[in-house]
Scaffold this motif. Structure first.
Motif, mmCIF file in Angstrom:
data_model
loop_
_atom_site.group_PDB
_atom_site.id
_atom_site.type_symbol
_atom_site.label_atom_id
_atom_site.label_comp_id
_atom_site.label_asym_id
_atom_site.label_seq_id
_atom_site.Cartn_x
_atom_site.Cartn_y
_atom_site.Cartn_z
ATOM 1 N N ASP A 75 31.694 41.517 43.757
ATOM 2 C CA ASP A 75 30.487 42.167 44.263
ATOM 3 C C ASP A 75 29.200 41.447 43.857
ATOM 4 O O ASP A 75 28.116 41.972 44.046
ATOM 5 N N PRO B 133 37.680 42.445 41.563
ATOM 6 C CA PRO B 133 36.846 43.651 41.612
ATOM 7 C C PRO B 133 36.153 43.875 40.272
ATOM 8 O O PRO B 133 36.725 43.600 39.215
ATOM 9 N N GLY C 28 34.190 44.333 49.753
ATOM 10 C CA GLY C 28 35.369 43.909 49.000
ATOM 11 C C GLY C 28 35.509 42.408 48.915
ATOM 12 O O GLY C 28 34.720 41.656 49.495
ATOM 13 N N GLY D 229 40.802 39.280 45.174
ATOM 14 C CA GLY D 229 41.392 40.413 44.483
ATOM 15 C C GLY D 229 42.580 40.088 43.616
ATOM 16 O O GLY D 229 43.456 40.915 43.442
#
Length: 180
Positions: A154, A178, A14, A134
């Motif tokens: 990622d 994300p 994450g 995030g």
């Protein structure tokens, strides 16, 4: 080119783990595990339990004591204020260490984050970088006058590139979002 395979494994956990890995494992964050009080070390202020845990884990893996290598703040505004002060101290003292502020998405709900962000532009806090895990707050950072870089959480190559860009002209914010 650097081998990104070890970072790819770490970023799968994450955005907070991705930033922690990119900052600590890549060497972007300047610190000396053998001399935690090194005067020219970068300063890292963290707001958020997940971020603090991820960064602490990476410091421990690098052989540094997490409590000596980072400062943890309870709220996003507190973290930004401390990081801003450290960046100004670097500039005023003619030093070249950078001040990093690591924020989780919820930390950006603190209105003081945005007050400090505006003050950092006015104060020319050239050694200040905020990393936000995030978050979809790019427009807010830009409205405050910050250079803003958005990268998929990622993809370590994108994150490292964004962090590198942020280090060239600050204050800057790097947001790991994300994918998909």
């Amino acid at each position: 080119t650097a081998d990104l395979a070890p970072l790819r494994k770490l970023v799968a956990a994450g955005p907070t783990a991705a930033f922690a890995a990119c900052l600590v494992d890549s060497g972007l964050l300047q610190f000396d595990p053998d001399d935690p009080a090194w005067e020219d070390r970068d300063r890292l202020v963290v707001a958020g339990d997940a971020f603090a845990a991820a960064v602490g884990e990476r410091f421990e893996a690098a052989g540094a004591s997490a409590p000596q290598a980072l400062l943890r703040a309870r709220h996003g505004g507190d973290a930004m204020g401390i990081a801003f002060g450290a960046a100004m101290a670097s500039r005023i003292d003619g030093r070249n260490w950078r001040s990093w502020c690591a924020l989780e998405d919820a930390s950006c709900d603190d209105g003081r984050v945005w007050e400090v962000a505006r003050a950092a532009v006015v104060g020319r806090a050239e050694m200040l970088v905020a990393v936000v895990a995030g978050s979809e707050t790019a427009a807010l950072w830009q409205a405050c006058g910050w250079r803003t870089h958005v990268a998929p959480a990622d993809d370590p190559a994108w994150l490292l590139g964004a962090l590198d860009q942020a280090m060239t002209r600050s204050p800057a914010a790097v947001l790991a979002v994300p994918s998909g």
